[in-house]
Design a protein around this motif. Structure first.
Motif, PDB file in Angstrom:
ATOM      1  N   SER A 106       0.676  -1.108   0.052  1.00 47.69           N
ATOM      2  CA  SER A 106       0.066  -0.089   0.027  1.00 47.69           C
ATOM      3  C   SER A 106       0.822   1.227   0.162  1.00 47.69           C
ATOM      4  O   SER A 106       1.955   1.230   0.793  1.00 47.69           O
ATOM      5  CB  SER A 106      -0.771   0.145   1.289  1.00 47.69           C
ATOM      6  N   ALA A 150      -5.977   2.457   0.081  1.00 50.06           N
ATOM      7  CA  ALA A 150      -7.084   2.637   1.157  1.00 50.06           C
ATOM      8  C   ALA A 150      -8.353   2.155   0.176  1.00 50.06           C
ATOM      9  O   ALA A 150      -9.310   1.532   1.079  1.00 50.06           O
ATOM     10  CB  ALA A 150      -7.323   3.996   1.737  1.00 50.06           C
ATOM     11  N   VAL A 183      -8.348  -1.317   0.235  1.00 48.58           N
ATOM     12  CA  VAL A 183      -8.696  -1.978   1.387  1.00 48.58           C
ATOM     13  C   VAL A 183     -10.288  -1.910   1.578  1.00 48.58           C
ATOM     14  O   VAL A 183     -10.667  -2.985   1.971  1.00 48.58           O
ATOM     15  CB  VAL A 183      -7.858  -1.470   2.118  1.00 48.58           C
ATOM     16  N   ILE A 234      -1.214  -6.085   5.675  1.00 49.85           N
ATOM     17  CA  ILE A 234      -0.837  -4.681   4.923  1.00 49.85           C
ATOM     18  C   ILE A 234       0.246  -4.339   5.105  1.00 49.85           C
ATOM     19  O   ILE A 234       0.859  -4.110   6.305  1.00 49.85           O
ATOM     20  CB  ILE A 234      -1.759  -3.535   5.279  1.00 49.85           C
ATOM     21  N   ASP A 246       2.791  -1.084   4.441  1.00 49.93           N
ATOM     22  CA  ASP A 246       2.279   0.343   4.017  1.00 49.93           C
ATOM     23  C   ASP A 246       3.331   1.070   4.272  1.00 49.93           C
ATOM     24  O   ASP A 246       4.377   0.677   4.988  1.00 49.93           O
ATOM     25  CB  ASP A 246       1.285   0.608   5.069  1.00 49.93           C
ATOM     26  N   ASN A 291      -6.284   2.058   7.042  1.00 48.84           N
ATOM     27  CA  ASN A 291      -5.747   0.739   6.974  1.00 48.84           C
ATOM     28  C   ASN A 291      -5.566   0.004   7.916  1.00 48.84           C
ATOM     29  O   ASN A 291      -5.568  -1.280   8.126  1.00 48.84           O
ATOM     30  CB  ASN A 291      -4.588   0.755   5.702  1.00 48.84           C
ATOM     31  N   ALA A 334      -6.732  -3.653   9.206  1.00 49.99           N
ATOM     32  CA  ALA A 334      -5.763  -4.979   9.082  1.00 49.99           C
ATOM     33  C   ALA A 334      -5.628  -5.953  10.187  1.00 49.99           C
ATOM     34  O   ALA A 334      -5.734  -5.540  11.244  1.00 49.99           O
ATOM     35  CB  ALA A 334      -4.265  -4.117   8.724  1.00 49.99           C
ATOM     36  N   TYR A 379     -10.737   8.404   2.096  1.00 51.75           N
ATOM     37  CA  TYR A 379      -9.553   7.627   1.902  1.00 51.75           C
ATOM     38  C   TYR A 379      -8.394   8.572   2.273  1.00 51.75           C
ATOM     39  O   TYR A 379      -7.976   9.234   1.486  1.00 51.75           O
ATOM     40  CB  TYR A 379      -9.522   7.058   0.495  1.00 51.75           C
TER      41      TYR A 379
END
Ligand code: GLY
Length: 472
Positions: free
Chosen positions: A11, A17, A20, A35, A37, A44, A48, A398
């Protein structure tokens, strides 16, 4: 009992986002998200099962995270370009049994603009602008390259775009008339890029831009509805290029300034490219979104500005919230090679980004507009999120380049947070998106006010009529 599925998401930003969110809303599966990231994205983290930060998104650390949880992960998907170009799929598939959704390193065309142009020249030459590659390995001195560059500028009457070979998130591109108006300025921009590697100088095209994206399972290419990205930082398409300040999608498959023939032509062009790379049968190495194409619609029809090998940001946020199919099923079909169609609601969507004061040089260009007392303060999404009670699923918020620290969320350097509005027409979707944006407080964030505005769209339509020499 609902089937469990474990999904690895690589990510960065609001684009991931949105992915997700699409997984998390699955009705057919009990989704567990793993995730990796670039930062502690608050959206997220909340969703997660396992979360890790890989600040530079290096493929080694992403692979380590995948290996650690490999028994629980059924497949992985990648949003940002850097790990795709650096071969994250090759590494993870080499070291685990996890099938990845993104092209392999070999098919990440985004890695080289020169290679793209050469491929287009071979397969779809009619949509390739005139171009010339200036490779430092082929010149003995800067005088020599200057002579060649100026000869090329004579030929194209200075009307050129200068692009570095390597991806620079749109920021390395300089265009005559927009970013420079003298040969000296152009040469400065050229040299700044040339010192790092090959540079393309190509014909500047006049027209209106649109973004084409398609899911690919290796065997089939499934085009998604067209979107329009707003690359320039400021209202009226002024200021430097950015990653994209917002975007819109109309109710149907193409945009108000396009014709159905333009849309069909785009599909035909990309299908030819796909067939060339696929060969006969199937080429699973192309799985994902290998063709996210920036098109420009000219008097002669659509031409290609560039190819990316991943979902567009913000363009994929226009699509995922209105996907009718379960996104998990779409992903499974991409892996199996059975993706023959994708259903998208007949809705318009508008995405607006809110970004920090430094982004796009805003604070220097408009020093009086920045609320300086807010710089460094947290970003508060509470009021914007409450709008869900008014709009339901027709508003999505997001977070992108922002991070969770001590229960508060702080903006980082890039695009902070986007709001997607979904409605029966573009203007209603825009109203929702803007209401959400205005409800986001703190961080001295700012946004473009003309994303998908009636006036902006009318200008695009008029521009295309002028170019085509038609009245309607
Ligand atoms: N919207 C521009 C990009 O994703 O590269």
């Amino acid at each position: 009992m609902t089937e469990r599925v474990g999904i690895l998401v690589v990510s960065y930003g609001s684009r991931a986002a949105a992915m997700v969110d699409a997984f998390y809303r699955s009705e057919n599966y009990k989704v567990e998200l793993y995730i990796a990231d670039r930062q502690r994205n608050p959206f997220n983290i909340k969703r997660a099962k396992e979360f890790t930060v890989v600040p530079d998104l290096n493929v080694g650390d992403i692979c380590k995270f995948a290996k650690k949880h490999q028994d629980k992960i059924d497949f992985g998907i990648v949003g940002p370009e850097k790990p795709i170009i650096n071969g994250v799929r090759d590494l993870i598939e080499g070291e685990t049994d996890i099938p990845m959704i993104c092209p392999t390193k070999r098919y990440a065309l985004e890695g080289s603009k020169v290679a793209q142009r050469l491929l287009f020249q071979e397969v779809i030459p009619e949509v390739n602008p005139k171009f010339k590659v200036f490779n430092p390995k082929e010149y003995k001195s800067l005088d020599e390259v200057k002579r060649d560059l100026y000869r090329w500028l004579d030929e194209l009457d200075n009307r050129v775009a200068v692009k570095p070979d390597a991806p620079a998130a749109g920021k390395g591109v300089g265009v005559w008339g927009d970013h420079f108006t003298t040969r000296e300025q152009l040469r400065e921009h050229f040299l700044a890029n040339y010192r790092a590697g090959p540079v393309i100088v190509e014909e500047k095209l006049e027209g209106e831009e649109s973004s084409f994206q398609a899911f690919c399972d290796g065997k089939h290419l499934i085009p998604l509805p067209e979107t329009r990205d707003y690359k320039r930082a400021f209202d009226g398409d002024a200021g430097p290029n950015t990653g994209g300040m917002g975007s819109y999608k109309d109710v149907g498959e193409y945009l108000p300034f396009m014709t159905e023939a333009d849309w069909r032509k785009e599909e035909e062009i990309i299908e030819r490219l796909f067939r060339k790379l696929r060969g006969d049968g199937s080429n699973p190495e192309l799985r994902g979104i290998p063709f996210y194409e920036a098109f420009i619609h000219t008097a002669k029809g659509p031409m290609i500005l560039e190819n990316n090998s991943r979902p567009g940001d913000p363009e994929i946020q226009n699509i995922l919230p209105i996907l009718k199919d379960d996104f998990v099923d779409v992903c499974y079909k991409m892996i199996e090679g059975t993706l023959t169609r994708v259903e998208v609601e007949k809705k318009a969507t508008v995405v607006t980004y809110k970004v920090p004061p430094n982004y796009g040089g805003y604070i220097d260009t408009f020093p009086d507009r920045v609320r300086r007392e807010e710089i460094g303060t947290p970003v508060d999404l509470t009021e914007a999120e409450k709008l869900s009670s008014k709009y339901g699923d027709n508003i999505r918020i997001y977070p992108g380049s922002m991070e969770l620290r001590d229960d508060k969320t702080y903006p980082l350097r890039s695009r902070t947070v986007c709001v997607v509005g979904v409605a029966e027409d573009i203007q209603s979707a825009r109203e929702i998106s803007l209401e959400g944006i205005r409800a986001i407080k703190g961080g001295a964030l700012w946004y473009r006010r003309d994303i998908a505005s009636r006036e902006h769209i009318a200008r695009s339509i008029e521009h295309m009529k002028r170019l085509r020499g038609t009245k309607n």
